[in-house]
Design a protein around this motif. Sequence first.
Motif, short mmCIF file in Angstrom:
data_model
loop_
_atom_site.label_atom_id
_atom_site.label_comp_id
_atom_site.label_asym_id
_atom_site.label_seq_id
_atom_site.Cartn_x
_atom_site.Cartn_y
_atom_site.Cartn_z
N PHE A 30 14.66 15.26 6.86
CA PHE A 30 15.38 14.06 6.45
C PHE A 30 16.64 14.42 5.66
O PHE A 30 17.71 13.87 5.90
CB PHE A 30 14.48 13.15 5.61
N ALA A 31 16.50 15.34 4.72
CA ALA A 31 17.64 15.72 3.87
C ALA A 31 18.76 16.35 4.69
O ALA A 31 19.95 16.11 4.43
CB ALA A 31 17.18 16.66 2.76
N MET A 32 18.39 17.17 5.68
CA MET A 32 19.43 17.79 6.53
C MET A 32 20.18 16.73 7.33
O MET A 32 21.42 16.74 7.39
CB MET A 32 18.81 18.83 7.46
N GLY A 37 25.00 13.36 7.93
CA GLY A 37 25.59 12.02 8.01
C GLY A 37 26.59 11.76 6.89
O GLY A 37 27.66 11.21 7.12
N ILE A 38 26.26 12.19 5.69
CA ILE A 38 27.20 12.05 4.56
C ILE A 38 28.45 12.88 4.81
O ILE A 38 29.57 12.44 4.56
CB ILE A 38 26.51 12.48 3.24
N GLY A 39 28.25 14.11 5.31
CA GLY A 39 29.40 14.98 5.58
C GLY A 39 30.33 14.42 6.65
O GLY A 39 31.54 14.64 6.61
N LEU A 40 29.77 13.71 7.60
CA LEU A 40 30.59 13.11 8.65
C LEU A 40 31.15 11.76 8.25
O LEU A 40 31.88 11.14 9.03
CB LEU A 40 29.77 12.98 9.94
N GLY A 41 30.80 11.28 7.07
CA GLY A 41 31.35 10.03 6.57
C GLY A 41 30.57 8.80 6.98
O GLY A 41 31.09 7.69 6.90
N SER A 42 29.36 8.98 7.45
CA SER A 42 28.55 7.84 7.86
C SER A 42 27.15 8.00 7.27
O SER A 42 26.23 8.48 7.93
CB SER A 42 28.49 7.76 9.38
N GLY A 46 23.29 8.64 8.97
CA GLY A 46 22.51 9.79 8.51
C GLY A 46 21.17 9.37 7.95
O GLY A 46 20.14 10.02 8.20
N LEU A 47 21.15 8.29 7.20
CA LEU A 47 19.90 7.77 6.65
C LEU A 47 18.94 7.34 7.75
O LEU A 47 17.76 7.70 7.74
CB LEU A 47 20.20 6.59 5.71
#
Length: 98
Positions: A30-32, A37-42, A46-47
């Motif tokens: 989940f964390a990966m 998702g956070i790194g790609l701006g979404s 990602g969640l």
Amino acid sequence: MNGDETGYIPTFLDARERFFIWEVDQVVMFAMAFGIGIGLGSGLIGLLSGTVMAWSYGRIKAGKHPRFAIHILYWWLPGRMIINPKVLPPSSVRYFLG
């Protein structure tokens, strides 16, 4: 001893560690996915993808060996990349002669 001592007693002594409702390997998945998702701006994507991946992996490994992920890594990754067993042959050797 006082009667006010409370604490959690696990049902099984060999129970795996849990983080809320998931085991540790599911939390890592989940964390990966959430981090990507956070790194790609979404973050929402990602969640959601992390939740689906962790839930799916939990369904796949239900009823299997507790170290199911280690077995998968041994059989599907190139030999001795992550797991370096000293008493087992490389996973690429499928047939033994003699």
